[in-house]
Design a protein around this motif. Structure first.
Motif: not given
Length: 397
Positions: A143-165
């Protein structure tokens, strides 16, 4: 054959060879490779001497758990580097030597994933492809979490759903990141530990670039640092991976370690006794010498600082590129398609880079590496400068 082998994608360098295979580069220019992240600085002479002095140990079977002296040297280094209080890391319970982090990351996944569950192995995207292959061969779903410039090239962990966790079995972190160079902040590490407790998954922190940074007053935090701040002396659900490859310019030694939760390390050791991956005794003795010395690591960082300063001075006026937080890569945004840029640069200037889309996966129609290239500043200073000048000339045309 294992059917999961059919799910494995070609490694980025296989794709790169296919991309460039029919291209004829400029005959008047020597090849300069900024593609493979293989350190080119000189290996420490005292480590080579330690290896040579211990060659008689080739007649000795190594144990999987490694020499006590090596585990103790690693423990001392973790205490000094990450502020781990003395006594927290037990060299007999919390530390295992491994044959480089690549081998260990793969093996660890096989040992941890429970095949009977519909499990996920979560990783940043772009990512080190071992995470994906290890997950598939362990019977899990990447399962891939995008690392975008808009988030400092880190995943947006807050956007991960409870089901995924809930389905997560392993969360891979890479800090400083490959290829972005981004650091996972301390507060994020602590938040992720809380999530691991809540949803019962393991955090596997790939920190093989941790000793390549620019500010000597602010070394990057690691997962062990977060455990210390939380008073988490058992390192529950937390495991770190470190290597001498980048830190000490010893990729050929194939030496690293895994450290953390003793309740995970113990069954992982059992797995490794069957895996047959004990580190040779002579390699262990050479590794002790490397972990016990910091002077060569400081000198190594100085060399990288010099190269980043020189290359960025040449490229920044003509290319969207910034100094990373750590590591030895530039993650540059390029005009147009990244694969076409890579091919045309190779043809015109005989300089090899890696298309960012080859290091990422497309999810929901978006490939977070598209439009970028990775440049590894591992070659000598003069070669890196020449490569940067050629890239500038290519862009100016």
């Amino acid at each position: 054959m294992n059917n999961a082998l059919n799910q494995l994608q070609p490694y980025p360098f296989e794709k790169l060879r296919a991309l460039l295979g029919s291209v004829q580069p400029a005959a008047d220019k020597r090849a300069i490779a900024l593609s493979i992240g293989e350190p080119k600085h000189e290996s420490p002479a005292f480590v080579a001497q330690a290896l040579a002095d211990s060659l008689k140990q080739m007649a000795v079977y190594p144990t999987t758990v490694g020499l006590p002296a090596l585990r103790q040297a690693i423990t001392r280094w973790c205490e000094q580097r990450f502020g781990v209080p003395a006594g927290w890391l037990d060299a007999d319970k919390h530390v295992l030597p491994v044959n480089g982090t690549r081998e260990a990351l793969f093996a660890f996944t096989q040992a941890v994933v429970n095949r009977s569950d519909d499990g996920l192995v979560i990783s940043p995207n772009p990512f080190y492809q071992i995470y994906e292959g290890a997950a598939l061969l362990a019977g899990a779903t990447p399962h891939y979490l995008p690392c975008l410039d808009s988030n400092g090239f880190n995943p947006d962990f807050d956007a991960v759903s409870a089901e995924t966790w809930q389905r997560c079995q392993i969360l891979f972190l890479c800090s400083p990141g490959n290829p972005t160079g981004a650091l996972v902040p301390m507060e994020t590490l602590k938040k992720l530990i809380a999530l691991a407790d809540q949803y019962d998954f393991v955090i596997a922190a790939d920190e093989c670039y941790s000793e390549l940074y620019f500010d000597e007053q602010s070394p990057p935090p690691g997962l062990l640092s977060a455990c210390v701040e939380l008073g988490r002396s058992d390192f529950k659900r937390c495991v770190v991976f470190h290597s001498l490859s980048k830190r000490s310019n010893l990729p050929g030694l194939r030496s690293g370690f895994v450290a953390g939760d003793a309740e995970i390390i113990k069954p992982f050791l059992l797995y490794r006794t069957y895996h047959g991956c004990a580190m040779p005794v002579q390699t262990q003795l050479a590794s002790i010498a490397a972990w016990n010395d910091e002077e060569h690591v400081l000198a190594n960082r100085d060399l990288y600082r010099e190269k980043f300063d020189a290359v960025l001075a040449i490229l920044a006026p003509v290319l969207d590129v910034q100094r990373p937080d750590g590591g030895f890569y530039l993650w540059a945004k390029v005009p147009g398609d990244d694969a076409a840029f890579t091919r045309d640069l190779f043809e015109a200037q005989h300089v090899t880079v890696v298309p960012g889309s080859y290091l990422s996966r497309e999810v929901d129609g978006v490939n977070p590496g598209a439009g970028r290239v990775r440049m590894a500043l591992v070659a000598p200073l003069a070669e890196c400068v020449e490569a940067a000048e050629r890239i500038r000339a290519f862009l100016q045309k």
